[in-house]
Design an enzyme around this catalytic site. Sequence first.
Site, PDB file in Angstrom:
ATOM      1  N   GLY A   1       0.451  -4.171  -6.397  1.00 23.36           N
ATOM      2  CA  GLY A   1       0.849  -2.767  -6.523  1.00 23.36           C
ATOM      3  C   GLY A   1      -0.242  -1.959  -7.215  1.00 23.36           C
ATOM      4  O   GLY A   1      -1.116  -2.529  -7.866  1.00 23.36           O
TER       5      GLY A   1
ATOM      6  N   TYR B   1       6.691 -18.866   2.963  1.00 27.81           N
ATOM      7  CA  TYR B   1       7.118 -17.493   2.718  1.00 27.81           C
ATOM      8  C   TYR B   1       8.458 -17.212   3.421  1.00 27.81           C
ATOM      9  O   TYR B   1       9.403 -16.691   2.810  1.00 27.81           O
ATOM     10  CB  TYR B   1       6.029 -16.531   3.220  1.00 27.81           C
ATOM     11  CG  TYR B   1       6.434 -15.081   3.309  1.00 27.81           C
ATOM     12  CD1 TYR B   1       6.424 -14.271   2.170  1.00 27.81           C
ATOM     13  CD2 TYR B   1       6.813 -14.508   4.521  1.00 27.81           C
ATOM     14  CE1 TYR B   1       6.781 -12.929   2.254  1.00 27.81           C
ATOM     15  CE2 TYR B   1       7.166 -13.174   4.610  1.00 27.81           C
ATOM     16  CZ  TYR B   1       7.157 -12.389   3.471  1.00 27.81           C
ATOM     17  OH  TYR B   1       7.518 -11.063   3.561  1.00 27.81           O
TER      18      TYR B   1
HETATM   19  P1  NAD Z   1       3.260  -4.999  -1.655  1.00 28.89           P
HETATM   20  O1  NAD Z   1       2.381  -6.140  -2.048  1.00 28.89           O
HETATM   21  O2  NAD Z   1       2.614  -3.680  -1.463  1.00 28.89           O
HETATM   22  O3  NAD Z   1       4.454  -4.856  -2.684  1.00 28.89           O
HETATM   23  C1  NAD Z   1       4.920  -5.916  -3.486  1.00 28.89           C
HETATM   24  C2  NAD Z   1       4.993  -5.416  -4.914  1.00 28.89           C
HETATM   25  O4  NAD Z   1       5.564  -6.429  -5.728  1.00 28.89           O
HETATM   26  C3  NAD Z   1       3.622  -5.094  -5.495  1.00 28.89           C
HETATM   27  O5  NAD Z   1       3.659  -3.835  -6.133  1.00 28.89           O
HETATM   28  C4  NAD Z   1       3.372  -6.228  -6.480  1.00 28.89           C
HETATM   29  O6  NAD Z   1       2.542  -5.816  -7.561  1.00 28.89           O
HETATM   30  C5  NAD Z   1       4.770  -6.578  -6.902  1.00 28.89           C
HETATM   31  N1  NAD Z   1       4.925  -7.970  -7.329  1.00 28.89           N
HETATM   32  C6  NAD Z   1       4.545  -9.087  -6.666  1.00 28.89           C
HETATM   33  N2  NAD Z   1       4.865 -10.184  -7.375  1.00 28.89           N
HETATM   34  C7  NAD Z   1       5.484  -9.735  -8.505  1.00 28.89           C
HETATM   35  C8  NAD Z   1       6.052 -10.404  -9.629  1.00 28.89           C
HETATM   36  N3  NAD Z   1       6.055 -11.740  -9.729  1.00 28.89           N
HETATM   37  N4  NAD Z   1       6.597  -9.643 -10.606  1.00 28.89           N
HETATM   38  C9  NAD Z   1       6.602  -8.287 -10.513  1.00 28.89           C
HETATM   39  N5  NAD Z   1       6.082  -7.616  -9.485  1.00 28.89           N
HETATM   40  C10 NAD Z   1       5.525  -8.334  -8.487  1.00 28.89           C
HETATM   41  O7  NAD Z   1       4.023  -5.460  -0.315  1.00 28.89           O
HETATM   42  P2  NAD Z   1       5.073  -4.703   0.625  1.00 28.89           P
HETATM   43  O8  NAD Z   1       4.546  -4.840   2.005  1.00 28.89           O
HETATM   44  O9  NAD Z   1       5.420  -3.371   0.086  1.00 28.89           O
HETATM   45  O10 NAD Z   1       6.320  -5.678   0.521  1.00 28.89           O
HETATM   46  C11 NAD Z   1       7.519  -5.341  -0.163  1.00 28.89           C
HETATM   47  C12 NAD Z   1       8.597  -6.338   0.214  1.00 28.89           C
HETATM   48  O11 NAD Z   1       8.894  -6.236   1.601  1.00 28.89           O
HETATM   49  C13 NAD Z   1       8.223  -7.797  -0.050  1.00 28.89           C
HETATM   50  O12 NAD Z   1       9.369  -8.473  -0.534  1.00 28.89           O
HETATM   51  C14 NAD Z   1       7.853  -8.316   1.324  1.00 28.89           C
HETATM   52  O13 NAD Z   1       8.039  -9.708   1.432  1.00 28.89           O
HETATM   53  C15 NAD Z   1       8.836  -7.528   2.188  1.00 28.89           C
HETATM   54  N6  NAD Z   1       8.405  -7.419   3.592  1.00 28.89           N
HETATM   55  C16 NAD Z   1       7.299  -6.709   3.913  1.00 28.89           C
HETATM   56  C17 NAD Z   1       6.923  -6.615   5.249  1.00 28.89           C
HETATM   57  C18 NAD Z   1       5.684  -5.864   5.681  1.00 28.89           C
HETATM   58  O14 NAD Z   1       5.378  -5.847   6.878  1.00 28.89           O
HETATM   59  N7  NAD Z   1       4.962  -5.194   4.787  1.00 28.89           N
HETATM   60  C19 NAD Z   1       7.688  -7.254   6.245  1.00 28.89           C
HETATM   61  C20 NAD Z   1       8.814  -7.965   5.867  1.00 28.89           C
HETATM   62  C21 NAD Z   1       9.187  -8.028   4.530  1.00 28.89           C
END
Ligand code: NAD
Length: 307
Positions: free
Chosen positions: A36, A141
């Site tokens: 993030g 995952y």
């Molecule tokens: P992203 O990496 O931008 O967001 C994830 C956020 O979680 C980041 O801000 C990161 O700093 C924070 N984070 C990670 N591990 C952490 C921890 N242990 N403690 C606290 N904060 C933590 O990714 P995104 O694409 O925005 O994904 C958000 C969610 O959506 C995730 O759960 C991901 O698995 C899910 N998702 C995303 C997609 C996609 O295509 N982007 C598809 C399916 C599911």
Amino acid sequence: MKIMVTGGAGFIGSHTVDALIARGDEVLIVDNLVTGQREFINPAADFREMDIRDAALRELAKEEGVEGVIHLAAQIDVRKSVADPIFDAQSNILGSLNVIEAALAAGARRFVFASTGGAIYGDTDERPTPETALCQPCSPYGITKFSIEKYLYYYQVQHGLSYAVNRYANVYGPRQNPHGEAGVVAIFAQRMLRGEPLAINGDGTQTRDYVFVGDVVRANLAALDADYIGVCNIGTAVESDVNRIFHLINDALEAGREETHGPVKPGEQKTSCVDWRLASKLMGWKPQVSLDEGIRQTAHWFRDQHQ
Ligand code: NAD
């Protein structure tokens, strides 16, 4: 309402926070900033730089009087999960259990979980894939996401936790992370803008269901407001191949690149596309942004960052 958004400094999370604040909710962001970014954090939100595995999260949620949770924080990189399944499980299983326990401690009335329609079904001929299809995730995952869906069912039965699971397809849009499931959009846009070499893996006919982040945010808020229990796919039911994505970005950026191809990526899923009709039935949601329009907005956002 007071909503805790884990991962609220990330791609989908920061857009979700912006929408909650715009409609008048109070937001508590919990994010360790591993992927993030500080500049994505809405200044009207209360931000705690904290890991979701931290036991202090339960006390925090209780003290803050959290009423709803949108849980997005996760290790999101499928390849990293393959390389280090133990870290993936610590983050995505143990971390998520801690977030669920925090929601219970606070007496939250609703819990929304970000799962995946991209990685949970695996390759299947049943496309667009409905929620009833057999889940055969073939990455750690995907397995951790599926596990948390099962834990939520347990917490609902044993503790009465009201929850909704949104299984997102491949989410793209401004602020997206190149390691996410629709990472190809960010990777192509950045390479074109930097004048770096770019090769499509294999023949480029592998397909995904690309859903715009604004549509995903509406699904998160709708799931938070609703009271059904269960799982909904959030996608478009349209399959697009990588060659098409390449040309849409190339056109949006007027990059003038020629299509070039590299080796096939071993183990890569060949197809993915989800049926979203259950989300329409349960929470009145449907995708609104076309791929052409969404890619245009995304490519222009990357161009503005590049300048
Ligand atoms: P992203 O990496 O931008 O967001 C994830 C956020 O979680 C980041 O801000 C990161 O700093 C924070 N984070 C990670 N591990 C952490 C921890 N242990 N403690 C606290 N904060 C933590 O990714 P995104 O694409 O925005 O994904 C958000 C969610 O959506 C995730 O759960 C991901 O698995 C899910 N998702 C995303 C997609 C996609 O295509 N982007 C598809 C399916 C599911």
